[in-house]
Design a protein around this motif. Structure first.
Motif, PDB file in Angstrom:
ATOM      1  N   MET A 203       0.811  -1.198   0.000  1.00 13.92           N
ATOM      2  CA  MET A 203       0.000   0.000   0.000  1.00 13.92           C
ATOM      3  C   MET A 203       0.856   1.265   0.000  1.00 13.92           C
ATOM      4  O   MET A 203       0.469   2.263  -0.567  1.00 13.92           O
ATOM      5  N   MET A 204       1.993   1.219   0.671  1.00 13.14           N
ATOM      6  CA  MET A 204       2.857   2.398   0.717  1.00 13.14           C
ATOM      7  C   MET A 204       3.420   2.714  -0.665  1.00 13.14           C
ATOM      8  O   MET A 204       3.671   3.874  -0.973  1.00 13.14           O
ATOM      9  N   ASP A 205       3.611   1.675  -1.506  1.00 11.74           N
ATOM     10  CA  ASP A 205       4.094   1.925  -2.865  1.00 11.74           C
ATOM     11  C   ASP A 205       3.090   2.766  -3.648  1.00 11.74           C
ATOM     12  O   ASP A 205       3.468   3.673  -4.381  1.00 11.74           O
ATOM     13  N   ILE A 206       1.810   2.451  -3.469  1.00 12.01           N
ATOM     14  CA  ILE A 206       0.760   3.211  -4.151  1.00 12.01           C
ATOM     15  C   ILE A 206       0.784   4.660  -3.672  1.00 12.01           C
ATOM     16  O   ILE A 206       0.741   5.591  -4.480  1.00 12.01           O
ATOM     17  N   LEU A 207       0.882   4.849  -2.369  1.00 12.12           N
ATOM     18  CA  LEU A 207       0.903   6.201  -1.816  1.00 12.12           C
ATOM     19  C   LEU A 207       2.148   6.961  -2.277  1.00 12.12           C
ATOM     20  O   LEU A 207       2.063   8.144  -2.619  1.00 12.12           O
ATOM     21  N   ASN A 208       3.272   6.286  -2.333  1.00 12.12           N
ATOM     22  CA  ASN A 208       4.497   6.928  -2.833  1.00 12.12           C
ATOM     23  C   ASN A 208       4.348   7.335  -4.298  1.00 12.12           C
ATOM     24  O   ASN A 208       4.781   8.427  -4.687  1.00 12.12           O
ATOM     25  N   ASP A 209       3.725   6.472  -5.099  1.00 15.71           N
ATOM     26  CA  ASP A 209       3.496   6.802  -6.511  1.00 15.71           C
ATOM     27  C   ASP A 209       2.578   8.019  -6.638  1.00 15.71           C
ATOM     28  O   ASP A 209       2.821   8.914  -7.457  1.00 15.71           O
ATOM     29  N   LEU A 210       1.527   8.055  -5.831  1.00 21.00           N
ATOM     30  CA  LEU A 210       0.606   9.191  -5.863  1.00 21.00           C
ATOM     31  C   LEU A 210       1.292  10.474  -5.411  1.00 21.00           C
ATOM     32  O   LEU A 210       1.076  11.539  -5.985  1.00 21.00           O
ATOM     33  N   GLN A 211       2.140  10.346  -4.394  1.00 25.17           N
ATOM     34  CA  GLN A 211       2.875  11.509  -3.920  1.00 25.17           C
ATOM     35  C   GLN A 211       3.815  12.034  -5.008  1.00 25.17           C
ATOM     36  O   GLN A 211       3.900  13.244  -5.240  1.00 25.17           O
ATOM     37  N   ASN A 212       4.493  11.145  -5.696  1.00 25.94           N
ATOM     38  CA  ASN A 212       5.384  11.551  -6.778  1.00 25.94           C
ATOM     39  C   ASN A 212       4.618  12.209  -7.924  1.00 25.94           C
ATOM     40  O   ASN A 212       5.089  13.182  -8.521  1.00 25.94           O
ATOM     41  N   GLU A 213       3.442  11.678  -8.221  1.00 33.75           N
ATOM     42  CA  GLU A 213       2.614  12.275  -9.266  1.00 33.75           C
ATOM     43  C   GLU A 213       2.168  13.683  -8.861  1.00 33.75           C
ATOM     44  O   GLU A 213       2.196  14.617  -9.666  1.00 33.75           O
ATOM     45  N   LEU A 214       1.800  13.840  -7.593  1.00 39.88           N
ATOM     46  CA  LEU A 214       1.412  15.153  -7.087  1.00 39.88           C
ATOM     47  C   LEU A 214       2.590  16.129  -7.148  1.00 39.88           C
ATOM     48  O   LEU A 214       2.436  17.274  -7.577  1.00 39.88           O
ATOM     49  N   ILE A 215       3.765  15.671  -6.766  1.00 44.00           N
ATOM     50  CA  ILE A 215       4.962  16.516  -6.811  1.00 44.00           C
ATOM     51  C   ILE A 215       5.234  16.955  -8.249  1.00 44.00           C
ATOM     52  O   ILE A 215       5.552  18.118  -8.511  1.00 44.00           O
ATOM     53  N   GLN A 216       5.099  16.033  -9.198  1.00 46.96           N
ATOM     54  CA  GLN A 216       5.298  16.375 -10.607  1.00 46.96           C
ATOM     55  C   GLN A 216       4.304  17.452 -11.039  1.00 46.96           C
ATOM     56  O   GLN A 216       4.658  18.425 -11.710  1.00 46.96           O
ATOM     57  N   GLY A 217       3.042  17.286 -10.641  1.00 45.54           N
ATOM     58  CA  GLY A 217       2.026  18.282 -10.958  1.00 45.54           C
ATOM     59  C   GLY A 217       2.321  19.625 -10.321  1.00 45.54           C
ATOM     60  O   GLY A 217       2.144  20.674 -10.945  1.00 45.54           O
ATOM     61  N   GLN A 218       2.809  19.594  -9.078  1.00 47.45           N
ATOM     62  CA  GLN A 218       3.156  20.842  -8.392  1.00 47.45           C
ATOM     63  C   GLN A 218       4.290  21.562  -9.112  1.00 47.45           C
ATOM     64  O   GLN A 218       4.247  22.784  -9.277  1.00 47.45           O
ATOM     65  N   LYS A 219       5.278  20.818  -9.548  1.00 43.61           N
ATOM     66  CA  LYS A 219       6.408  21.429 -10.261  1.00 43.61           C
ATOM     67  C   LYS A 219       5.955  22.067 -11.565  1.00 43.61           C
ATOM     68  O   LYS A 219       6.437  23.132 -11.945  1.00 43.61           O
ATOM     69  N   LEU A 220       5.059  21.402 -12.267  1.00 43.08           N
ATOM     70  CA  LEU A 220       4.587  21.900 -13.557  1.00 43.08           C
ATOM     71  C   LEU A 220       3.535  23.005 -13.423  1.00 43.08           C
ATOM     72  O   LEU A 220       3.259  23.714 -14.385  1.00 43.08           O
ATOM     73  N   SER A 221       2.977  23.165 -12.234  1.00 45.15           N
ATOM     74  CA  SER A 221       1.844  24.079 -12.059  1.00 45.15           C
ATOM     75  C   SER A 221       2.207  25.545 -12.196  1.00 45.15           C
ATOM     76  O   SER A 221       1.345  26.372 -12.470  1.00 45.15           O
ATOM     77  N   MET A 222       3.486  25.867 -12.000  1.00 47.49           N
ATOM     78  CA  MET A 222       3.953  27.255 -12.079  1.00 47.49           C
ATOM     79  C   MET A 222       3.295  28.128 -11.005  1.00 47.49           C
ATOM     80  O   MET A 222       3.098  29.321 -11.184  1.00 47.49           O
ATOM     81  N   GLN A 223       2.942  27.510  -9.892  1.00 44.43           N
ATOM     82  CA  GLN A 223       2.346  28.237  -8.783  1.00 44.43           C
ATOM     83  C   GLN A 223       3.415  28.464  -7.730  1.00 44.43           C
ATOM     84  O   GLN A 223       4.222  27.587  -7.462  1.00 44.43           O
ATOM     85  N   GLY A 224       3.374  29.624  -7.125  1.00 41.01           N
ATOM     86  CA  GLY A 224       4.278  29.901  -6.024  1.00 41.01           C
ATOM     87  C   GLY A 224       3.743  29.287  -4.746  1.00 41.01           C
ATOM     88  O   GLY A 224       2.658  28.730  -4.706  1.00 41.01           O
ATOM     89  N   ALA A 225       4.502  29.415  -3.690  1.00 39.46           N
ATOM     90  CA  ALA A 225       4.092  28.857  -2.415  1.00 39.46           C
ATOM     91  C   ALA A 225       2.943  29.654  -1.792  1.00 39.46           C
ATOM     92  O   ALA A 225       2.219  29.152  -0.950  1.00 39.46           O
ATOM     93  N   TYR A 226       2.788  30.886  -2.199  1.00 38.77           N
ATOM     94  CA  TYR A 226       1.749  31.735  -1.641  1.00 38.77           C
ATOM     95  C   TYR A 226       0.907  32.316  -2.761  1.00 38.77           C
ATOM     96  O   TYR A 226       1.350  32.472  -3.883  1.00 38.77           O
ATOM     97  N   HIS A 227      -0.323  32.660  -2.425  1.00 39.17           N
ATOM     98  CA  HIS A 227      -1.258  33.284  -3.360  1.00 39.17           C
ATOM     99  C   HIS A 227      -1.383  32.480  -4.655  1.00 39.17           C
ATOM    100  O   HIS A 227      -0.872  32.839  -5.695  1.00 39.17           O
ATOM    101  N   ARG A 228      -2.079  31.388  -4.544  1.00 41.67           N
ATOM    102  CA  ARG A 228      -2.276  30.467  -5.653  1.00 41.67           C
ATOM    103  C   ARG A 228      -2.978  31.130  -6.827  1.00 41.67           C
ATOM    104  O   ARG A 228      -3.755  32.053  -6.679  1.00 41.67           O
ATOM    105  N   ARG A 229      -2.699  30.604  -7.985  1.00 35.22           N
ATOM    106  CA  ARG A 229      -3.399  30.978  -9.206  1.00 35.22           C
ATOM    107  C   ARG A 229      -3.709  29.687  -9.923  1.00 35.22           C
ATOM    108  O   ARG A 229      -3.261  28.615  -9.521  1.00 35.22           O
TER     109      ARG A 229
END
Length: 139
Positions: free
Chosen positions: A1-27
């Motif tokens: 189960m932790m492998d699935i969660l790690n994969d989801l976390q990595n996918e989220l991190i990839q999305g965060q990197k590509l999002s071009m959003q700063g840490a504050y004041h989301r767009r």
């Protein structure tokens, strides 16, 4: 189960990197990030249904919702984290999410409308230059 969660976390991190959003004041996230963020959110929603007491999964789901500007869902997930024994950082983040969510509601514009306004203003400024007034915004 932790492998699935790690994969989801990595996918989220990839999305965060590509999002071009700063840490504050989301767009609104960049279009190339949306498939990653939606996929991570979908997987995390399934994961928390099966693992209702997993604070990391709830925390990640809250982040996914925040990056997609779904502040009510992000608040709900983070409240689950706190109910399960979240820490001080989670409480601070909860306050921040409430503030940001309120700012979006105060604008009375969806993220898509705000993005469209930004694109429109970029075109106007490129064409006519910036005169430091709200004339193009009011149009």
């Amino acid at each position: 189960m932790m492998d699935i969660l790690n994969d989801l976390q990595n996918e989220l991190i990839q999305g965060q990197k590509l999002s071009m959003q700063g840490a504050y004041h989301r767009r609104a996230p960049a279009k190339k990030a949306i498939p990653y963020l939606l996929s991570a959110r979908r997987g995390l929603n399934l994961y928390v249904k099966q693992n209702t007491d997993n604070t990391l999964a709830w925390r990640l789901l809250s982040q996914a919702e925040e990056y997609l500007l779904n502040y009510n869902a992000a608040l709900f997930s983070l409240q689950k984290v706190i109910e399960l024994g979240g820490d001080r950082k989670d409480i601070k983040r909860l306050a921040m999410l409430k503030e940001y969510g309120g700012e979006w509601q105060d604008l009375n514009m969806s993220p898509e409308q705000l993005y469209s306004l930004g694109r429109y203003l970029e075109i106007k400024i490129d064409t006519y230059g910036c005169d430091h007034t709200l004339i193009h915004t009011k149009e």
